[in-house]
Write an enzyme that holds these catalytic residues in place. Sequence first.
Site, short mmCIF file in Angstrom:
data_model
loop_
_atom_site.label_atom_id
_atom_site.label_comp_id
_atom_site.label_asym_id
_atom_site.label_seq_id
_atom_site.Cartn_x
_atom_site.Cartn_y
_atom_site.Cartn_z
N ARG A 1 -4.03 -4.15 -12.66
CA ARG A 1 -5.46 -4.25 -12.87
C ARG A 1 -5.84 -5.73 -12.97
O ARG A 1 -5.47 -6.41 -13.93
CB ARG A 1 -5.87 -3.45 -14.09
CG ARG A 1 -5.61 -1.94 -13.89
CD ARG A 1 -5.86 -1.10 -15.11
NE ARG A 1 -4.83 -1.26 -16.12
CZ ARG A 1 -3.67 -0.57 -16.16
NH1 ARG A 1 -3.39 0.32 -15.21
NH2 ARG A 1 -2.80 -0.78 -17.12
N GLU B 1 6.58 -25.49 5.53
CA GLU B 1 6.72 -26.71 6.32
C GLU B 1 5.60 -26.80 7.36
O GLU B 1 5.03 -27.87 7.58
CB GLU B 1 8.08 -26.72 7.06
CG GLU B 1 9.31 -26.71 6.16
CD GLU B 1 9.81 -25.31 5.82
OE1 GLU B 1 8.97 -24.36 5.74
OE2 GLU B 1 11.03 -25.14 5.67
N GLY C 1 18.37 3.88 -19.27
CA GLY C 1 19.77 3.94 -19.69
C GLY C 1 20.69 4.17 -18.51
O GLY C 1 21.73 3.52 -18.38
#
Lengths: 374, 374
Positions: free
Chosen positions: A215, A60, A312
């Site tokens: 990179r 803003e 996992g």
Amino acid sequence: MQSQTTFTEHDEMYMARAIELAKKGRFTTTPNPNVGCVLVKNNQIIGEGFHQLAGQGHAEVNALAIAGKNAQGATAYVTLEPCSHYGRTPPCAEGLKKAGVVKVIAAMVDTNPQVAGKGLKILSDAGIDVAYGLLESQARALNVGFFKRMEQGLPYVTCKMAASIDGKTALKNGQSKWITSPAARQDVQLYRAKSCAILTGADTVLVDDAKLNVRLSELPCTLPTDLPLRQPVRVIIDSQNRLTPDLALFEIQSDVIIFTIKVDKSLQWPHFVKHIEVSESNGKVDLQAVLEKLGQLQFNNVWLEAGATLAGKMTELNLVDEFVFYLAPKLMGHDAKSLVNFPELTSMQNTVDLTFNECARIGDDLRITALKTH
Amino acid sequence: MQSQTTFTEHDEMYMARAIELAKKGRFTTTPNPNVGCVLVKNNQIIGEGFHQLAGQGHAEVNALAIAGKNAQGATAYVTLEPCSHYGRTPPCAEGLKKAGVVKVIAAMVDTNPQVAGKGLKILSDAGIDVAYGLLESQARALNVGFFKRMEQGLPYVTCKMAASIDGKTALKNGQSKWITSPAARQDVQLYRAKSCAILTGADTVLVDDAKLNVRLSELPCTLPTDLPLRQPVRVIIDSQNRLTPDLALFEIQSDVIIFTIKVDKSLQWPHFVKHIEVSESNGKVDLQAVLEKLGQLQFNNVWLEAGATLAGKMTELNLVDEFVFYLAPKLMGHDAKSLVNFPELTSMQNTVDLTFNECARIGDDLRITALKTH
């Protein structure tokens, strides 16, 4: 203050522009959200801006600076409720009020408890016409990480997985270079660049001698601002203190956080490396505690790029919000290594359920995104 | 005879219509190809047709029957070079000539050695304006199986695979119901219905007590013709003669072919079951010999819906042309069962390479098609 249910086509067009602007901050605003603002008077854009860097002007403020005195009588389109609190900059709601804006349309109310409707109330109390809820889902998508942290104190975790179409990540003998195409690996660089942190385990660092940096030359797009490429913080889970300062990871002079149960003080680390001790869980670093700490450190988006065990475990603990699968057009067979390790499931009721989001072709591969069903 | 390189927009529109018509034969024309024909005069369609059933009228004959004498002076758009040989029906090239057609545009030359340009030559020799090569790739896609059989004597094999997004087909304890959604299983019914044969192994029949038929009520579309649903021939590899006549497979009174090394004559089989002996390869039915036999039996499209071992062996022997993967939004973990079994690969050079074709959402799942890189 009202949530208007009908907005005009013009309203939508200006808000879409504000969202485009907000995206320009996607590599730089952290820990702040991406926000865009468009000021419109007599159906003309008289000022626009986006938040670029924490500590610098909010969207803003940047838009008002362009509009100047012309802002008097204008409508402001903002992708997020204007802030109401003094942070490193004064509150934007006050700024809009002072500038003489007559209407503010916000895509959404800020869920940051410091704001949470207070910004819109300041405006409304000042007699400014206020509405919200325009292109809200797109606006929310800009800042899923910021909102999750505001609401739950935890970062939004996106887990990257790369495999053959039969779900294999390496041959039995360990060979895995390369399963996915260069285009997919470039795409990963883009996800890394947008993240506040890259999270992985000591195993991945040791096996690949990975640097885990972004990179610039490999990014598939140019940067949207003049700011230099910000390196995400590299966060490593190293329960057993197996990392040593001679690894390639430490050649890149950029922040590293190592989570461990007990710091080994016998080693000399570069200045940009920080160790954090967290509680243990079955002899390993407690991953819930790690994420809470990352939330406290104001990380919005964490990119999890780990092996089958850590991925996992994070999934099992319901700490992953989204998955990005890169699937290569290859079959590797049953004795190649699997994508994700879980304790044995004995009922189909216990599979981990996701919801597919998008499927795109990236070079020769597919990129499939899916949300974790919480 | 010429391959025109520029066709008009109108030409393309009429050929697209002919291709749409051809598709209506996709459940019924085997062993014949799908062909559509549109007759146009004064820029109006005066007749159109498609080949519906072997032994009945070819597309051109059906279109000419509608046009009647009006065919005089018309242009014919056909998705495949008109035939030149007497089969169960007279040659279409002669039919078009007799009807007074002045121009023939074929999407492609027929690779069937019995035709192979002879149809177009008959037309051209009769002074008819001839062109080909319009929407050729779409026309070829209508009949990949027919063309492969014509060119190589082998059917086109599409291998269906259904797995979780991490490439698992069942839990370690064997549970697998259901990995994919009802919508995906309906989609499989459609592929089965379009195939000349469903190929699987005795294991799949025994473990699932599978019927392997097409269930009209489960097809996700209505049939395009009034013909009854044709059941694909169910072809089972049963090297060790493990099948018995009491299986659910034999409750459906529809053709079954069982390939074995040596028929066990002690069992009584229903009349619709045929045994075929083929040579052995390492104690099992020689799969190359099976496919050659299926080619001789005029099967164009074979839908391979087998377990990880047979699917792996077929893939290894380069007998699969295309894969259809249904991937469900689930993770099942490393010790669940893998999609495809190969002998251990020791180099990334030896992975089986595919090319992704399409990715579509089917219910909650994804359907990914890929072509084998031969």
